[in-house]
Design an enzyme around this catalytic site. Sequence first.
Site, PDB file in Angstrom:
ATOM      1  N   ARG A  34       0.838  -1.193   0.000  1.00  0.00           N
ATOM      2  CA  ARG A  34       0.000   0.000   0.000  1.00  0.00           C
ATOM      3  C   ARG A  34       0.878   1.251   0.000  1.00  0.00           C
ATOM      4  O   ARG A  34       1.963   1.273   0.579  1.00  0.00           O
ATOM      5  CB  ARG A  34      -0.909   0.020   1.234  1.00  0.00           C
ATOM      6  CG  ARG A  34      -1.925   1.163   1.171  1.00  0.00           C
ATOM      7  CD  ARG A  34      -2.736   1.307   2.439  1.00  0.00           C
ATOM      8  NE  ARG A  34      -3.524   2.529   2.370  1.00  0.00           N
ATOM      9  CZ  ARG A  34      -3.975   3.183   3.416  1.00  0.00           C
ATOM     10  NH1 ARG A  34      -3.714   2.742   4.639  1.00  0.00           N
ATOM     11  NH2 ARG A  34      -4.672   4.289   3.266  1.00  0.00           N
ATOM     12  N   HIS A  35       0.371   2.307  -0.633  1.00  0.00           N
ATOM     13  CA  HIS A  35       1.091   3.578  -0.727  1.00  0.00           C
ATOM     14  C   HIS A  35       1.305   4.230   0.646  1.00  0.00           C
ATOM     15  O   HIS A  35       0.652   3.895   1.636  1.00  0.00           O
ATOM     16  CB  HIS A  35       0.329   4.547  -1.630  1.00  0.00           C
ATOM     17  CG  HIS A  35      -1.047   4.897  -1.085  1.00  0.00           C
ATOM     18  ND1 HIS A  35      -1.239   5.813  -0.065  1.00  0.00           N
ATOM     19  CD2 HIS A  35      -2.275   4.444  -1.417  1.00  0.00           C
ATOM     20  CE1 HIS A  35      -2.522   5.920   0.204  1.00  0.00           C
ATOM     21  NE2 HIS A  35      -3.177   5.092  -0.597  1.00  0.00           N
TER      22      HIS A  35
ATOM     23  N   ARG B 291      -0.002   8.758  -5.553  1.00  0.00           N
ATOM     24  CA  ARG B 291       0.389   8.269  -4.231  1.00  0.00           C
ATOM     25  C   ARG B 291       0.959   6.858  -4.299  1.00  0.00           C
ATOM     26  O   ARG B 291       1.805   6.480  -3.486  1.00  0.00           O
ATOM     27  CB  ARG B 291      -0.789   8.352  -3.261  1.00  0.00           C
ATOM     28  CG  ARG B 291      -2.058   7.597  -3.652  1.00  0.00           C
ATOM     29  CD  ARG B 291      -3.176   8.018  -2.704  1.00  0.00           C
ATOM     30  NE  ARG B 291      -4.434   7.268  -2.866  1.00  0.00           N
ATOM     31  CZ  ARG B 291      -5.422   7.617  -3.686  1.00  0.00           C
ATOM     32  NH1 ARG B 291      -5.276   8.693  -4.468  1.00  0.00           N
ATOM     33  NH2 ARG B 291      -6.542   6.905  -3.748  1.00  0.00           N
TER      34      ARG B 291
ATOM     35  N   GLU C 133      -7.550   2.836  -6.891  1.00  0.00           N
ATOM     36  CA  GLU C 133      -8.412   2.615  -5.739  1.00  0.00           C
ATOM     37  C   GLU C 133      -9.883   2.563  -6.146  1.00  0.00           C
ATOM     38  O   GLU C 133     -10.270   2.980  -7.238  1.00  0.00           O
ATOM     39  CB  GLU C 133      -8.183   3.725  -4.705  1.00  0.00           C
ATOM     40  CG  GLU C 133      -8.954   3.591  -3.402  1.00  0.00           C
ATOM     41  CD  GLU C 133      -8.684   2.290  -2.644  1.00  0.00           C
ATOM     42  OE1 GLU C 133      -9.052   1.219  -3.172  1.00  0.00           O
ATOM     43  OE2 GLU C 133      -8.133   2.353  -1.527  1.00  0.00           O
TER      44      GLU C 133
ATOM     45  N   HIS D 231      -3.404   0.442  -3.492  1.00  0.00           N
ATOM     46  CA  HIS D 231      -4.225   1.148  -2.512  1.00  0.00           C
ATOM     47  C   HIS D 231      -4.891   0.160  -1.549  1.00  0.00           C
ATOM     48  O   HIS D 231      -5.079  -1.014  -1.882  1.00  0.00           O
ATOM     49  CB  HIS D 231      -5.285   1.972  -3.227  1.00  0.00           C
ATOM     50  CG  HIS D 231      -4.716   2.827  -4.327  1.00  0.00           C
ATOM     51  ND1 HIS D 231      -4.313   4.126  -4.126  1.00  0.00           N
ATOM     52  CD2 HIS D 231      -4.450   2.544  -5.633  1.00  0.00           C
ATOM     53  CE1 HIS D 231      -3.827   4.617  -5.259  1.00  0.00           C
ATOM     54  NE2 HIS D 231      -3.899   3.676  -6.186  1.00  0.00           N
TER      55      HIS D 231
END
Length: 220
Positions: free
Chosen positions: A19-20, A69, A93, A155
């Site tokens: 995940r970012h 992101r 996302e 995401h």
Amino acid sequence: MSDARPTREPGRRRLVLWRHGQTAWNVENRFQGKTDIPLDETGIQQARRAARLLAGLHPTELLASPLQRASVTAASLAEVTGLPVRYDRDLIERDGGEWEGLTGREIRERYPAEHAAWQPPGGETSAQVAKRVGAALERALDDLPATGTLVVASHGAALRLGMSHLLGLPEEVWERLGGLSNCCWSVLTEMRDGGWRLAEHNAGTLPEPVLGDDRTDNGA
């Protein structure tokens, strides 16, 4: 021409779902969805730290959501490993529809029924996200050598739902799989029958609150 996927040679593939890093909207508890929000300074530092750790897994391929992101998070690992980053828009996302930009409190107050069902008006269903992200992961794995390690920067909700699809979990138990904290990752390893085993989940830090768009992040 057939749309059937190629038969994947059995192997010992490894999939790292990353995940970012943190964004300002994460801190403000705003639903980001497909809105392209950048990492904040903390998120940039998180990505650099995580990249140094993930490099120890000796990744062979790097794939990312094109939202900044995630793409900037992936770039931190590319810088350490020298791997090029490929992008797949199916890794973005969950589309949050009318919820995007709203805080958790605003969503609960304005959309009580939709919040209870965790269905953003004008957005995607959990099943749609699981199918979209799961298909993107399957495509990437079909091209991964039998001993390869693929890192995917994406995401929170997208990864949890795509992971559920890949593991073959029925929708009624998806919420039992907790969310991913910023810049943490899960590791899936290939089984002899071609299926996947969850070897690690939400790794990378000591346990801390999960700030994000996923249902499991919001106490719902």
